[in-house]
Scaffold this active site. Structure first.
Site, PDB file in Angstrom:
ATOM      1  N   LYS A 153       0.836  -1.303   0.002  1.00 28.20           N
ATOM      2  CA  LYS A 153      -0.050   0.047   0.034  1.00 28.20           C
ATOM      3  C   LYS A 153       1.005   1.355  -0.007  1.00 28.20           C
ATOM      4  CE  LYS A 153      -4.252   0.334   1.905  1.00 28.20           C
ATOM      5  NZ  LYS A 153      -5.131   0.290   0.874  1.00 28.20           N
TER       6      LYS A 153
HETATM    7  N1  PMP Z   1      -6.631  -3.929  -3.240  1.00 30.38           N
HETATM    8  C1  PMP Z   1      -6.337  -2.619  -3.044  1.00 30.38           C
HETATM    9  C2  PMP Z   1      -5.518  -2.158  -4.379  1.00 30.38           C
HETATM   10  C3  PMP Z   1      -6.513  -1.953  -2.002  1.00 30.38           C
HETATM   11  O1  PMP Z   1      -6.039  -0.731  -1.921  1.00 30.38           O
HETATM   12  C4  PMP Z   1      -7.298  -2.598  -1.215  1.00 30.38           C
HETATM   13  C5  PMP Z   1      -7.612  -1.589   0.303  1.00 30.38           C
HETATM   14  N2  PMP Z   1      -6.496  -1.848   1.330  1.00 30.38           N
HETATM   15  C6  PMP Z   1      -7.710  -3.840  -0.957  1.00 30.38           C
HETATM   16  C7  PMP Z   1      -7.316  -4.577  -2.219  1.00 30.38           C
HETATM   17  C8  PMP Z   1      -8.324  -4.630   0.052  1.00 30.38           C
HETATM   18  O2  PMP Z   1      -7.463  -4.655   1.147  1.00 30.38           O
HETATM   19  P1  PMP Z   1      -8.029  -4.644   2.523  1.00 30.38           P
HETATM   20  O3  PMP Z   1      -9.187  -5.700   2.735  1.00 30.38           O
HETATM   21  O4  PMP Z   1      -7.095  -5.112   3.330  1.00 30.38           O
HETATM   22  O5  PMP Z   1      -8.665  -3.343   2.978  1.00 30.38           O
END
Ligand code: PMP
Length: 302
Positions: A153
Protein backbone atom coordinates in the site's frame (compact mmCIF):
# COMPACT_ATOMS: atom_id res chain seq x y z
CA UNK A 1 -16.44 18.24 18.52
CA UNK A 2 -12.84 18.89 17.44
CA UNK A 3 -11.35 16.56 14.87
CA UNK A 4 -7.83 15.53 15.83
CA UNK A 5 -4.89 14.14 13.90
CA UNK A 6 -1.57 12.67 14.96
CA UNK A 7 1.50 14.30 13.43
CA UNK A 8 5.17 14.63 14.45
CA UNK A 9 4.58 12.65 17.62
CA UNK A 10 1.59 14.56 18.98
CA UNK A 11 -2.16 14.89 18.76
CA UNK A 12 -3.17 18.18 17.15
CA UNK A 13 -6.44 19.64 15.83
CA UNK A 14 -6.81 18.55 12.20
CA UNK A 15 -6.69 22.16 11.02
CA UNK A 16 -3.14 22.39 12.38
CA UNK A 17 -1.95 19.07 10.95
CA UNK A 18 -0.14 20.50 7.96
CA UNK A 19 3.08 19.76 6.08
CA UNK A 20 5.38 21.95 4.01
CA UNK A 21 4.95 21.63 0.22
CA UNK A 22 8.61 20.66 -0.08
CA UNK A 23 7.95 17.53 2.00
CA UNK A 24 9.63 14.79 0.00
CA UNK A 25 6.61 12.43 0.05
CA UNK A 26 4.29 15.17 -1.17
CA UNK A 27 6.53 15.57 -4.20
CA UNK A 28 7.02 11.88 -5.07
CA UNK A 29 4.21 9.90 -3.43
CA UNK A 30 6.70 7.79 -1.53
CA UNK A 31 4.67 7.01 1.54
CA UNK A 32 2.98 3.96 2.99
CA UNK A 33 -0.63 4.03 4.11
CA UNK A 34 -3.29 1.84 5.63
CA UNK A 35 -7.04 1.91 5.90
CA UNK A 36 -8.52 0.63 9.14
CA UNK A 37 -12.13 0.49 10.23
CA UNK A 38 -13.55 1.27 13.63
CA UNK A 39 -16.98 -0.36 13.76
CA UNK A 40 -19.53 0.99 16.21
CA UNK A 41 -21.52 -1.46 18.36
CA UNK A 42 -24.66 0.33 19.57
CA UNK A 43 -25.71 -2.16 22.31
CA UNK A 44 -22.30 -2.18 23.95
CA UNK A 45 -21.63 1.50 23.19
CA UNK A 46 -18.26 0.34 22.01
CA UNK A 47 -16.06 0.88 18.96
CA UNK A 48 -14.12 -2.13 17.67
CA UNK A 49 -11.04 -1.72 15.51
CA UNK A 50 -10.99 -4.60 13.04
CA UNK A 51 -7.71 -6.55 12.88
CA UNK A 52 -5.76 -3.42 13.72
CA UNK A 53 -2.56 -5.36 14.52
CA UNK A 54 -2.62 -7.08 11.13
CA UNK A 55 -3.04 -3.70 9.41
CA UNK A 56 -0.04 -2.29 11.24
CA UNK A 57 2.03 -5.40 10.62
CA UNK A 58 1.34 -5.04 6.91
CA UNK A 59 2.22 -1.35 7.16
CA UNK A 60 5.51 -2.05 8.91
CA UNK A 61 6.43 -4.52 6.17
CA UNK A 62 5.73 -1.93 3.51
CA UNK A 63 7.79 0.62 5.44
CA UNK A 64 10.76 -1.75 5.30
CA UNK A 65 10.42 -1.83 1.52
CA UNK A 66 10.38 1.97 1.42
CA UNK A 67 13.18 2.38 4.01
CA UNK A 68 10.77 4.37 6.17
CA UNK A 69 10.91 4.40 9.97
CA UNK A 70 7.73 3.66 11.88
CA UNK A 71 6.92 3.01 15.58
CA UNK A 72 6.30 -0.57 16.80
CA UNK A 73 2.86 -2.15 16.27
CA UNK A 74 1.77 -1.81 19.93
CA UNK A 75 2.49 1.92 19.87
CA UNK A 76 0.64 2.34 16.56
CA UNK A 77 -2.40 0.58 18.04
CA UNK A 78 -2.31 2.84 21.13
CA UNK A 79 -2.03 6.00 19.01
CA UNK A 80 -5.02 4.87 16.94
CA UNK A 81 -7.20 4.18 19.97
CA UNK A 82 -6.25 7.47 21.59
CA UNK A 83 -6.95 9.37 18.36
CA UNK A 84 -10.50 8.00 18.14
CA UNK A 85 -11.09 8.63 21.85
CA UNK A 86 -10.03 12.25 21.47
CA UNK A 87 -12.47 12.69 18.59
CA UNK A 88 -15.19 10.99 20.70
CA UNK A 89 -16.69 9.23 17.70
CA UNK A 90 -19.72 7.03 18.34
CA UNK A 91 -20.33 5.80 14.80
CA UNK A 92 -18.42 3.83 12.17
CA UNK A 93 -15.08 5.45 11.40
CA UNK A 94 -12.21 5.03 9.00
CA UNK A 95 -8.63 5.48 10.17
CA UNK A 96 -5.98 6.58 7.70
CA UNK A 97 -2.41 6.17 9.00
CA UNK A 98 0.45 7.29 6.76
CA UNK A 99 4.21 6.87 7.12
CA UNK A 100 5.97 9.40 4.96
CA UNK A 101 9.34 10.90 4.03
CA UNK A 102 9.22 14.07 6.08
CA UNK A 103 12.48 15.72 4.92
CA UNK A 104 11.67 19.05 3.31
CA UNK A 105 13.77 18.56 0.20
CA UNK A 106 13.38 17.25 -3.31
CA UNK A 107 15.42 14.23 -4.42
CA UNK A 108 14.11 10.99 -5.89
CA UNK A 109 15.44 8.31 -3.58
CA UNK A 110 14.49 6.20 -0.59
CA UNK A 111 17.64 6.58 1.50
CA UNK A 112 18.91 9.46 3.63
CA UNK A 113 15.47 10.96 4.23
CA UNK A 114 13.70 11.44 7.54
CA UNK A 115 10.41 9.70 8.27
CA UNK A 116 7.30 10.58 10.23
CA UNK A 117 4.09 8.75 11.07
CA UNK A 118 0.74 10.52 10.96
CA UNK A 119 -2.88 9.44 11.25
CA UNK A 120 -6.34 10.89 10.89
CA UNK A 121 -9.79 9.42 11.51
CA UNK A 122 -13.25 10.42 10.36
CA UNK A 123 -16.82 9.06 10.33
CA UNK A 124 -17.29 6.77 7.36
CA UNK A 125 -20.34 4.86 6.27
CA UNK A 126 -20.76 3.28 2.86
CA UNK A 127 -17.74 3.31 0.57
CA UNK A 128 -19.03 2.59 -2.94
CA UNK A 129 -21.75 4.81 -4.35
CA UNK A 130 -24.17 1.92 -4.54
CA UNK A 131 -24.73 -1.14 -2.35
CA UNK A 132 -25.00 -3.26 -5.47
CA UNK A 133 -22.12 -2.58 -7.72
CA UNK A 134 -22.01 -2.53 -11.53
CA UNK A 135 -18.48 -3.17 -12.70
CA UNK A 136 -16.61 -2.98 -15.98
CA UNK A 137 -13.34 -4.66 -16.93
CA UNK A 138 -10.70 -1.95 -17.21
CA UNK A 139 -8.46 -1.25 -20.17
CA UNK A 140 -5.73 -0.58 -17.59
CA UNK A 141 -3.65 -3.47 -16.30
CA UNK A 142 -2.74 -4.06 -12.66
CA UNK A 143 0.69 -2.79 -11.73
CA UNK A 144 3.16 -5.66 -12.01
CA UNK A 145 6.00 -6.69 -9.76
CA UNK A 146 8.72 -5.50 -12.13
CA UNK A 147 7.75 -1.85 -11.97
CA UNK A 148 6.20 -1.60 -8.55
CA UNK A 149 5.11 -3.63 -5.58
CA UNK A 150 1.51 -4.73 -6.13
CA UNK A 151 1.34 -6.17 -2.62
CA UNK A 152 2.30 -2.81 -1.08
CA UNK A 153 0.00 0.00 0.00
CA UNK A 154 2.39 2.63 -1.32
CA UNK A 155 0.70 5.96 -2.08
CA UNK A 156 2.34 6.70 -5.43
CA UNK A 157 1.30 3.33 -6.82
CA UNK A 158 -2.35 4.29 -6.50
CA UNK A 159 -2.15 6.12 -9.85
CA UNK A 160 -2.97 2.63 -11.15
CA UNK A 161 -6.22 2.31 -9.17
CA UNK A 162 -7.13 5.95 -9.87
CA UNK A 163 -6.80 5.54 -13.66
CA UNK A 164 -8.99 2.45 -13.58
CA UNK A 165 -11.59 4.01 -11.26
CA UNK A 166 -12.04 7.16 -13.32
CA UNK A 167 -12.24 5.23 -16.57
CA UNK A 168 -14.92 2.98 -15.04
CA UNK A 169 -17.01 5.83 -13.62
CA UNK A 170 -16.75 7.89 -16.82
CA UNK A 171 -17.97 4.80 -18.69
CA UNK A 172 -21.02 4.55 -16.43
CA UNK A 173 -19.87 1.79 -14.05
CA UNK A 174 -19.46 1.98 -10.28
CA UNK A 175 -16.17 0.14 -10.17
CA UNK A 176 -13.42 -1.36 -12.36
CA UNK A 177 -12.22 -4.93 -12.44
CA UNK A 178 -8.55 -4.86 -13.34
CA UNK A 179 -6.74 -7.72 -15.11
CA UNK A 180 -3.06 -8.38 -14.53
CA UNK A 181 -0.33 -8.33 -17.20
CA UNK A 182 -1.03 -12.00 -17.99
CA UNK A 183 -4.69 -11.16 -18.66
CA UNK A 184 -6.09 -12.88 -15.58
CA UNK A 185 -8.45 -11.20 -13.14
CA UNK A 186 -6.51 -9.36 -10.41
CA UNK A 187 -8.86 -7.21 -8.33
CA UNK A 188 -11.00 -4.07 -8.29
CA UNK A 189 -9.52 -0.58 -7.72
CA UNK A 190 -9.26 -0.86 -3.94
CA UNK A 191 -10.97 -4.18 -3.29
CA UNK A 192 -10.23 -7.85 -3.82
CA UNK A 193 -12.63 -9.94 -5.85
CA UNK A 194 -14.46 -13.23 -5.27
CA UNK A 195 -16.68 -15.30 -7.54
CA UNK A 196 -19.17 -17.96 -6.48
CA UNK A 197 -19.33 -20.90 -8.88
CA UNK A 198 -21.08 -24.20 -8.18
CA UNK A 199 -21.13 -23.48 -4.45
CA UNK A 200 -17.37 -22.77 -4.23
CA UNK A 201 -15.63 -19.45 -3.75
CA UNK A 202 -13.00 -18.56 -6.33
CA UNK A 203 -10.51 -15.75 -5.83
CA UNK A 204 -7.22 -14.83 -7.53
CA UNK A 205 -4.21 -16.11 -5.63
CA UNK A 206 -1.66 -13.80 -4.03
CA UNK A 207 0.71 -14.37 -6.97
CA UNK A 208 -1.73 -12.64 -9.40
CA UNK A 209 -0.32 -9.20 -8.46
CA UNK A 210 -3.12 -8.45 -6.04
CA UNK A 211 -2.93 -6.57 -2.77
CA UNK A 212 -3.25 -9.26 -0.07
CA UNK A 213 -6.32 -7.81 1.60
CA UNK A 214 -7.07 -8.33 5.26
CA UNK A 215 -10.79 -8.53 4.42
CA UNK A 216 -10.00 -11.14 1.74
CA UNK A 217 -8.11 -13.22 4.26
CA UNK A 218 -10.93 -12.85 6.84
CA UNK A 219 -13.61 -13.83 4.30
CA UNK A 220 -11.64 -16.93 3.27
CA UNK A 221 -11.39 -18.00 6.90
CA UNK A 222 -15.08 -17.29 7.65
CA UNK A 223 -16.31 -19.05 4.51
CA UNK A 224 -14.29 -22.17 5.19
CA UNK A 225 -14.62 -22.40 8.97
CA UNK A 226 -18.10 -21.03 9.61
CA UNK A 227 -20.03 -21.78 6.42
CA UNK A 228 -18.14 -24.88 5.23
CA UNK A 229 -17.64 -23.36 1.78
CA UNK A 230 -14.64 -24.48 -0.25
CA UNK A 231 -12.37 -21.60 -1.29
CA UNK A 232 -10.15 -22.01 -4.34
CA UNK A 233 -7.32 -19.53 -4.93
CA UNK A 234 -6.26 -19.70 -8.57
CA UNK A 235 -5.94 -17.78 -11.86
CA UNK A 236 -9.32 -16.56 -13.08
CA UNK A 237 -9.99 -15.83 -16.74
CA UNK A 238 -12.04 -12.86 -17.87
CA UNK A 239 -14.90 -14.98 -19.24
CA UNK A 240 -15.34 -16.59 -15.82
CA UNK A 241 -16.60 -13.23 -14.60
CA UNK A 242 -19.48 -13.51 -17.06
CA UNK A 243 -20.57 -17.03 -16.05
CA UNK A 244 -20.18 -16.75 -12.27
CA UNK A 245 -23.25 -17.38 -10.10
CA UNK A 246 -22.29 -14.53 -7.78
CA UNK A 247 -19.52 -11.98 -7.45
CA UNK A 248 -18.50 -9.69 -4.62
CA UNK A 249 -15.70 -7.33 -3.67
CA UNK A 250 -13.93 -7.19 -0.31
CA UNK A 251 -12.04 -4.35 1.34
CA UNK A 252 -11.76 -2.47 4.59
CA UNK A 253 -13.78 0.42 3.21
CA UNK A 254 -16.16 -1.62 1.02
CA UNK A 255 -16.72 -4.51 3.50
CA UNK A 256 -18.38 -7.15 1.26
CA UNK A 257 -19.98 -5.40 -1.71
CA UNK A 258 -22.04 -7.49 -4.14
CA UNK A 259 -21.38 -7.08 -7.88
CA UNK A 260 -24.62 -7.62 -9.80
CA UNK A 261 -23.45 -6.71 -13.28
CA UNK A 262 -20.12 -7.01 -15.14
CA UNK A 263 -19.57 -5.49 -18.58
CA UNK A 264 -23.35 -4.98 -18.91
CA UNK A 265 -24.07 -8.66 -18.28
CA UNK A 266 -26.06 -9.72 -15.21
CA UNK A 267 -24.11 -11.75 -12.70
CA UNK A 268 -26.29 -14.78 -11.98
CA UNK A 269 -29.85 -13.49 -11.61
CA UNK A 270 -28.63 -9.90 -11.47
CA UNK A 271 -29.32 -9.58 -7.76
CA UNK A 272 -27.43 -10.23 -4.52
CA UNK A 273 -26.92 -13.99 -4.27
CA UNK A 274 -27.41 -16.25 -1.21
CA UNK A 275 -23.72 -16.94 -0.54
CA UNK A 276 -22.89 -13.24 -0.68
CA UNK A 277 -25.76 -12.47 1.71
CA UNK A 278 -24.68 -15.11 4.24
CA UNK A 279 -21.11 -13.85 4.19
CA UNK A 280 -22.22 -10.23 4.48
CA UNK A 281 -24.30 -10.85 7.59
CA UNK A 282 -21.64 -13.05 9.23
CA UNK A 283 -18.96 -10.45 8.47
CA UNK A 284 -21.07 -7.64 9.97
CA UNK A 285 -21.54 -9.65 13.17
CA UNK A 286 -17.83 -10.39 13.39
CA UNK A 287 -16.52 -6.85 12.80
CA UNK A 288 -18.91 -5.35 15.38
CA UNK A 289 -17.72 -7.72 18.10
CA UNK A 290 -20.98 -9.69 18.17
CA UNK A 291 -19.44 -13.09 17.44
CA UNK A 292 -17.61 -14.49 20.47
CA UNK A 293 -15.39 -16.72 18.32
CA UNK A 294 -13.81 -13.76 16.57
CA UNK A 295 -13.31 -11.26 19.36
CA UNK A 296 -9.55 -11.69 18.86
CA UNK A 297 -10.05 -9.72 15.60
CA UNK A 298 -11.73 -6.83 17.44
CA UNK A 299 -9.89 -4.28 19.58
CA UNK A 300 -12.14 -2.13 21.80
CA UNK A 301 -11.41 1.60 21.73
CA UNK A 302 -13.40 2.82 24.75
N1 PMP B 1 -6.70 -3.99 -3.18
C1 PMP B 1 -6.23 -2.73 -3.11
C2 PMP B 1 -5.45 -2.17 -4.25
C3 PMP B 1 -6.49 -1.97 -1.96
O1 PMP B 1 -6.04 -0.71 -1.89
C4 PMP B 1 -7.25 -2.53 -0.91
C5 PMP B 1 -7.57 -1.69 0.30
N2 PMP B 1 -6.58 -1.81 1.28
C6 PMP B 1 -7.68 -3.85 -1.03
C7 PMP B 1 -7.39 -4.55 -2.18
C8 PMP B 1 -8.41 -4.52 0.10
O2 PMP B 1 -7.55 -4.70 1.20
P1 PMP B 1 -8.08 -4.71 2.71
O3 PMP B 1 -9.12 -5.79 2.77
O4 PMP B 1 -6.89 -5.03 3.52
O5 PMP B 1 -8.64 -3.38 2.98
Amino acid sequence: MTQYAYLRGEFVPLAEANVNILTNSFQYGLSVFEGIRGNWNEEQEQMFLFRVREHYERMRGNCRILLTQIPPVEELCSITKELIRRCEYREDVYVRPLAYKSSEMIGTRLHDLESDFCAVTFPYGRHLASEECRAGVSSWRRLNGNCGIPAGKISGQYFNSAYAKTEAVKNGFDEAIVLNEAGYVAEACTENIFLVKAGCLLTPSISENILPGITRCSVIELAQNELGIEVIERSIERHELYIADECFLTGTAAHITPVVEIDRRSVGEGEVGPVTRRLQSLYQEVIRGRNGDYLHWCTPVY
